[in-house]
Write an enzyme that holds these catalytic residues in place. Structure first.
Site, PDB file in Angstrom:
ATOM      1  N   ASP A 162      -1.445   1.761   7.625  1.00 56.16           N
ATOM      2  CA  ASP A 162      -2.331   1.103   6.684  1.00 56.16           C
ATOM      3  C   ASP A 162      -2.891  -0.166   7.313  1.00 56.16           C
ATOM      4  O   ASP A 162      -2.483  -0.600   8.395  1.00 56.16           O
ATOM      5  CB  ASP A 162      -1.656   0.880   5.328  1.00 56.16           C
ATOM      6  N   HIS A 199       0.810  -1.218   0.000  1.00 56.71           N
ATOM      7  CA  HIS A 199       0.000   0.000   0.000  1.00 56.71           C
ATOM      8  C   HIS A 199       0.844   1.268   0.000  1.00 56.71           C
ATOM      9  O   HIS A 199       0.335   2.355   0.278  1.00 56.71           O
ATOM     10  CB  HIS A 199      -0.940   0.010   1.210  1.00 56.71           C
TER      11      HIS A 199
END
Length: 457
Positions: A106, A13
């Protein structure tokens, strides 16, 4: 505001988190942002060029990985956990130079919250899967408590506040079986997310308003108050005119095509199909009669061309296909400059695996979609796009994900030729305007960013 916002991302991510960093400093130049990740420094170099953004790689001897961990998704959760001692050192070092106002992690970095809480640093989650996805994750503990047995064998629709109905089998595979380690990671992450100081979401109000209303009204956390939620999207990387993509041969080909006439097929860096499926796709595209731009990867087990760098299209595709379609089709070998293609006026539609970044790019450039989910949460995203946002068509597929040539032809024609396709195009055109407005000064995402920055001590 003196101090630093620290963002922590897995390599999976990192791109999205880097784009978040640029959005923050663009609108708050007084804010310093430090990005932490286990990814190589070179992976972030092109994104962290702004003076207010610094990048720090967590390197060193992490706790050894247990031998039993082989599931890729489990690895995404486990690797950050094993780096917690190194993370602790990094945060302590940053704290010597600047006060950490917020620690944003994340989804896969859930275990890092143990470190930040031990240092009394306000901890926020960043959810790249959007507002509907956040509703699902926050409601997951309730699903866990109310459904007896495994979601994977429940085989029914689930009603989740703020979302369209979702078939239980469309949940990510990791959420199917409650005795699996991945399921436990998802559940623990959902619980921690509900207890965090706040949640940042890659979305904008007009796109997922029902989801945001449900979140604000605490409908997804029936036993507690939902943390503050900030919609900060659409966060997509900017087109870089200096990366050579504008010179790509497929863009020159697009320049020669009529406006809104080309169907673009691209399935991300992991999107691979069997040899039989690729042949079926070729037949469907040929029979549709419409122009197409198609990024093709070698199927598993099929040898590549002698260079070993590109797929052998003559071996993969039906005999004579390239010759028969040369006047209206362009087949790319493996890679396509996706953002540049989607922003081109000749593109009429996008056949996509429903990855969040790809769909936000498509919406930001006003391109309607045909959904072909492949893995992870993409089947859920298909429902969000088709039923929730109404910006896409679905491809009907067999239980193992196979799509026939007839179905491909049907949906391409539906998108380009039908009244339903026209309504979707109009809807997507609206979303393009809303997306642009949300990210401008005074827009909903900039307003939410201001709320987030103001809440930091």
């Amino acid at each position: 505001m003196a101090g630093t916002i620290v963002l922590y991302a897995t390599p999976e991510h990192l791109n999205s988190m880097l784009t978040l960093a640029k959005f923050i400093v663009k609108h708050h130049q007084e804010v310093d942002v430090t990005i932490l990740s286990t990814a190589s420094t070179s992976a972030a170099a092109s994104f962290a060029a702004m003076p207010s953004i610094s990048y720090h790689r967590l390197s060193g001897a992490a706790t050894p990985l247990p031998n039993h961990v082989t599931n890729p998704v489990e690895l995404y959760f486990e690797i950050p956990r094993l780096h917690n001692p190194i993370l602790l050192e990094a945060l302590e070092e940053i704290s010597k130079k600047s006060r950490i106002r917020a620690f944003v992690i994340d989804f896969f970095c859930n275990s890092a919250s143990e470190v930040s809480k031990s240092l009394n640093i306000p901890t926020y989650f960043y959810v790249s899967s959007g507002g509907y996805g956040l509703c699902v994750f926050l409601y997951f503990p309730t699903i866990h408590e109310t459904i007896c047995g495994d979601i994977g064998v429940f085989n029914d629709f689930l009603e989740i506040p703020g979302c369209p109905r979702i078939l239980s089998s469309d949940f990510p595979c990791g959420m199917h079986f409650r005795e699996s380690n991945v399921y436990k990671h998802f559940l623990n992450t959902a619980i921690n997310m509900g207890r965090s100081d706040g949640i940042l979401v890659n979305s904008f109000d007009a796109l997922e308003l029902e989801a945001k209303v449900a979140l604000v009204k605490d409908l997804c956390t029936p036993k507690s108050k939902t943390p503050p939620v900030y919609f900060l999207g659409p966060l997509i990387p900017e087109i870089n005119s200096n990366n050579g993509a504008t010179e790509h041969e497929c863009l020159k080909w697009l320049d020669l095509q009529p406006a809104r006439s080309v169907i673009f097929l691209c399935f991300g860096r992991r999107g691979m199909f069997s040899a039989d499926q690729l042949k079926e796709m070729a037949v469907g595209l040929e029979n549709s009669g419409h122009r197409f731009l198609w990024a093709v990867r070698s199927p598993p087990g099929i040898p590549r061309s002698p260079s070993q760098e590109e797929p052998d299209l003559d071996a993969i595709l039906p005999k004579g296909f390239l010759e028969r379609t040369k006047d209206r089709g362009f087949v790319l070998k493996s890679w396509a400059p996706q953002k540049e293609v989607l922003s081109h006026e000749s593109v009429a539609g996008f056949v996509t695996h429903c990855g969040r970044s790809s769909t936000l790019e498509s919406l930001s450039f006003g391109v309607p979609m045909i959904c072909w989910p492949l893995y992870a949460e993409q089947k859920m995203q298909r429902e969000f796009l088709v039923e929730g946002m109404k910006v896409a068509l679905r491809l009907e597929m067999t239980y193992d994900g196979f799509v026939t040539a007839a179905e491909i032809e049907k949906q391409v024609r539906e998108l380009v030729e039908s009244e339903k396709g026209n309504q979707i195009r109009l809807r997507v055109a609206e979303m393009k305007n809303f997306a642009k407005a949300a990210a401008e000064n005074g827009g909903s995402s900039v307003v939410d960013l201001e709320k987030f920055v103001r809440c930091l001590n």
